[in-house]
Enzyme design. Structure first.
Site, PDB file in Angstrom:
ATOM      1  N   GLY A 136       0.872  -1.174   0.000  1.00  0.00           N
ATOM      2  CA  GLY A 136       0.000   0.000   0.000  1.00  0.00           C
ATOM      3  C   GLY A 136       0.906   1.220   0.000  1.00  0.00           C
ATOM      4  O   GLY A 136       1.556   1.515   1.003  1.00  0.00           O
TER       5      GLY A 136
ATOM      6  N   SER B 106      -4.221  -1.824   8.073  1.00  0.00           N
ATOM      7  CA  SER B 106      -5.513  -1.633   7.418  1.00  0.00           C
ATOM      8  C   SER B 106      -6.649  -1.818   8.424  1.00  0.00           C
ATOM      9  O   SER B 106      -6.576  -2.658   9.318  1.00  0.00           O
ATOM     10  CB  SER B 106      -5.673  -2.656   6.280  1.00  0.00           C
ATOM     11  OG  SER B 106      -4.529  -2.662   5.448  1.00  0.00           O
TER      12      SER B 106
ATOM     13  N   HIS C 211      -9.323  -1.204  18.369  1.00  0.00           N
ATOM     14  CA  HIS C 211      -9.067   0.109  17.783  1.00  0.00           C
ATOM     15  C   HIS C 211     -10.399   0.653  17.299  1.00  0.00           C
ATOM     16  O   HIS C 211     -10.780   0.499  16.157  1.00  0.00           O
ATOM     17  CB  HIS C 211      -8.092  -0.070  16.612  1.00  0.00           C
ATOM     18  CG  HIS C 211      -7.599   1.214  16.034  1.00  0.00           C
ATOM     19  ND1 HIS C 211      -7.194   2.272  16.795  1.00  0.00           N
ATOM     20  CD2 HIS C 211      -7.407   1.600  14.746  1.00  0.00           C
ATOM     21  CE1 HIS C 211      -6.775   3.255  15.997  1.00  0.00           C
ATOM     22  NE2 HIS C 211      -6.909   2.864  14.756  1.00  0.00           N
TER      23      HIS C 211
HETATM   24  N1  APR Z   1      -2.762  -4.478  -3.265  1.00  0.00           N
HETATM   25  C1  APR Z   1      -1.882  -3.501  -3.046  1.00  0.00           C
HETATM   26  N2  APR Z   1      -2.247  -2.232  -2.761  1.00  0.00           N
HETATM   27  C2  APR Z   1      -3.556  -1.967  -2.715  1.00  0.00           C
HETATM   28  C3  APR Z   1      -4.540  -2.953  -2.939  1.00  0.00           C
HETATM   29  C4  APR Z   1      -4.088  -4.271  -3.224  1.00  0.00           C
HETATM   30  N3  APR Z   1      -4.945  -5.272  -3.455  1.00  0.00           N
HETATM   31  N4  APR Z   1      -5.747  -2.379  -2.821  1.00  0.00           N
HETATM   32  C5  APR Z   1      -5.546  -1.080  -2.532  1.00  0.00           C
HETATM   33  N5  APR Z   1      -4.224  -0.822  -2.468  1.00  0.00           N
HETATM   34  C6  APR Z   1      -3.550   0.448  -2.222  1.00  0.00           C
HETATM   35  C7  APR Z   1      -4.216   1.624  -2.926  1.00  0.00           C
HETATM   36  O1  APR Z   1      -3.898   1.638  -4.309  1.00  0.00           O
HETATM   37  C8  APR Z   1      -3.643   2.812  -2.168  1.00  0.00           C
HETATM   38  O2  APR Z   1      -2.461   3.320  -2.780  1.00  0.00           O
HETATM   39  O3  APR Z   1      -3.592   0.811  -0.853  1.00  0.00           O
HETATM   40  C9  APR Z   1      -3.296   2.209  -0.785  1.00  0.00           C
HETATM   41  C10 APR Z   1      -4.090   2.830   0.346  1.00  0.00           C
HETATM   42  O4  APR Z   1      -3.676   4.149   0.457  1.00  0.00           O
HETATM   43  P1  APR Z   1      -4.672   5.358   0.838  1.00  0.00           P
HETATM   44  O5  APR Z   1      -5.896   5.269   0.016  1.00  0.00           O
HETATM   45  O6  APR Z   1      -3.869   6.619   0.817  1.00  0.00           O
HETATM   46  O7  APR Z   1      -5.096   5.003   2.342  1.00  0.00           O
HETATM   47  P2  APR Z   1      -4.257   5.253   3.695  1.00  0.00           P
HETATM   48  O8  APR Z   1      -4.633   6.558   4.274  1.00  0.00           O
HETATM   49  O9  APR Z   1      -2.823   4.974   3.433  1.00  0.00           O
HETATM   50  O10 APR Z   1      -4.877   4.127   4.626  1.00  0.00           O
HETATM   51  C11 APR Z   1      -4.656   2.749   4.375  1.00  0.00           C
HETATM   52  O11 APR Z   1      -4.700   2.145   6.686  1.00  0.00           O
HETATM   53  O12 APR Z   1      -5.158   3.484   8.499  1.00  0.00           O
HETATM   54  C12 APR Z   1      -5.661   2.532   7.641  1.00  0.00           C
HETATM   55  O13 APR Z   1      -8.061   2.933   7.565  1.00  0.00           O
HETATM   56  C13 APR Z   1      -6.846   3.044   6.849  1.00  0.00           C
HETATM   57  O14 APR Z   1      -7.511   0.960   5.870  1.00  0.00           O
HETATM   58  C14 APR Z   1      -6.818   2.176   5.633  1.00  0.00           C
HETATM   59  C15 APR Z   1      -5.325   1.901   5.439  1.00  0.00           C
END
Ligand code: APR
Length: 310
Positions: free
Chosen positions: A9, A119, A175
């Site tokens: 991510g 996540s 959480h």
């Molecule tokens: N494989 C890899 N990456 C993925 C996948 C996947 N199958 N599905 C989604 N992603 C990536 C997205 O493309 C994105 O770049 O995960 C990333 C998530 O980043 P953001 O949308 O910026 O979210 P973020 O604020 O980083 O939060 C991520 O952490 O704190 C928790 O609740 C929050 O569940 C969320 C996670």
């Protein structure tokens, strides 16, 4: 670097965690995301900052998991963040699918890694990763308590106008809204805050801590917190990479500790080379145990939802 950490991510939390890991020179970093170009672009941007930030950590971005092979730790941040009006629990069906598929891949390429789940909904996503990886319980943990206690510490320092470094705080439970901050074990320079603040003020800080994530979501409007969540995940990673054996509140799989069976929930643990090396059992009052039980019941409800999703 002789250690390797993969961050899955490359969004807000993931990219910030990668930056902090590299700038602390803790390890080489592999950033993985499903979107083509994003992890590569962010990794290159971070690598180009290295001469100025003065570190020699290698950072690469990828869409496939081969690059992650042999990682010591994998931090999983893949998924969707919440928007205003959403609870963390609203993310469950989307993020369960993502965390399951991601975990299978990372476990295949890094069978000896410790997994730090970020996540949301956090405790439920730990269950998904635990099952999908087949890893022992000491190598699957969730980042929540470090973040929640950092929020509590920040509010205590603001309230008393003291250094954040003098503060310590303990938060147990899931959480979410049912988390259990423990004022008795929260201190400023070793003095319990119950000696320093009125019950009304402590209650207000506790409430703000439990709503800490929602407060930021309502300000940002397009996403959720990421600077502090990234810092928290990196503190856990550092303790494992350096075998520091820090006692930190993390989501851990309990088998009878605190009277809870077969559930991931936030408790103090010792983090070292082998991941969770010990669940620290502190004495808690009846009221605190009741609050923890309530929090565990909320997590268990989500785990039941997961079973229905299968
Ligand atoms: N494989 C890899 N990456 C993925 C996948 C996947 N199958 N599905 C989604 N992603 C990536 C997205 O493309 C994105 O770049 O995960 C990333 C998530 O980043 P953001 O949308 O910026 O979210 P973020 O604020 O980083 O939060 C991520 O952490 O704190 C928790 O609740 C929050 O569940 C969320 C996670």
């Amino acid at each position: 670097m002789d250690k390797k950490v993969t961050v899955v991510g490359a969004g807000n939390v993931g990219a910030t965690a990668a930056q902090r890991l590299a700038e602390k020179e803790l390890c080489d970093v592999v950033l993985i995301d499903i979107i083509e170009g994003v992890p590569q672009g962010k990794a290159l941007d971070l690598a180009e900052a290295a001469p100025i930030e003065k570190h020699d950590a290698h950072i690469v971005g990828a869409n496939a998991y081969e690059a992650s092979a042999g990682s010591d730790i994998v931090i999983i941040t893949a998924g969707i963040p919440r928007k205003p009006g959403m609870s963390r629990d609203d993310l469950i069906s989307t993020n369960a699918g993502i965390v399951k598929s991601v975990t299978k891949e990372v476990a295949r390429f890094s069978p000896k890694a410790s997994l730090i789940i970020v996540s949301n909904p956090l405790d439920a996503m730990c269950h998904v990763a635990f099952e999908a990886s087949g890893f022992p319980k000491n190598r699957v943990m969730g980042m929540a308590g470090v973040l929640d206690s950092a929020r509590f510490r920040a509010f205590i320092a603001m309230e008393l106008n003291v250094s954040v470094e003098n503060t310590h705080a303990f938060v147990l439970g899931g959480h979410g809204d049912t988390m259990v901050p423990l004022p008795r074990y929260s201190t400023v320079a070793g003095i319990p805050i119950t000696e320093l603040l009125s019950k009304e003020r402590i209650d207000a800080l506790v409430k703000r801590t439990a709503n800490g994530g929602a407060e930021i979501v309502s300000l940002l409007k397009t996403g959720s917190a990421y600077y502090a969540p990234a810092s928290a995940a990196v503190e856990m990673a550092e303790s494992i990479l350096k075998d520091k054996k820090k006692i930190l509140p993390c989501a851990a799989y309990l088998e009878g500790e605190y009277g809870i069976q077969g559930l991931f929930i936030g408790v103090p643990v010792k983090l070292g080379r082998n991941g969770i090396e010990e669940v620290i059992q502190i004495r808690i009052t009846e009221a605190e145990q009741a609050a923890l039980n309530k929090s565990a019941a909320a997590v268990r409800e989500l785990v039941e939802v997961l079973k229905k999703l299968k």
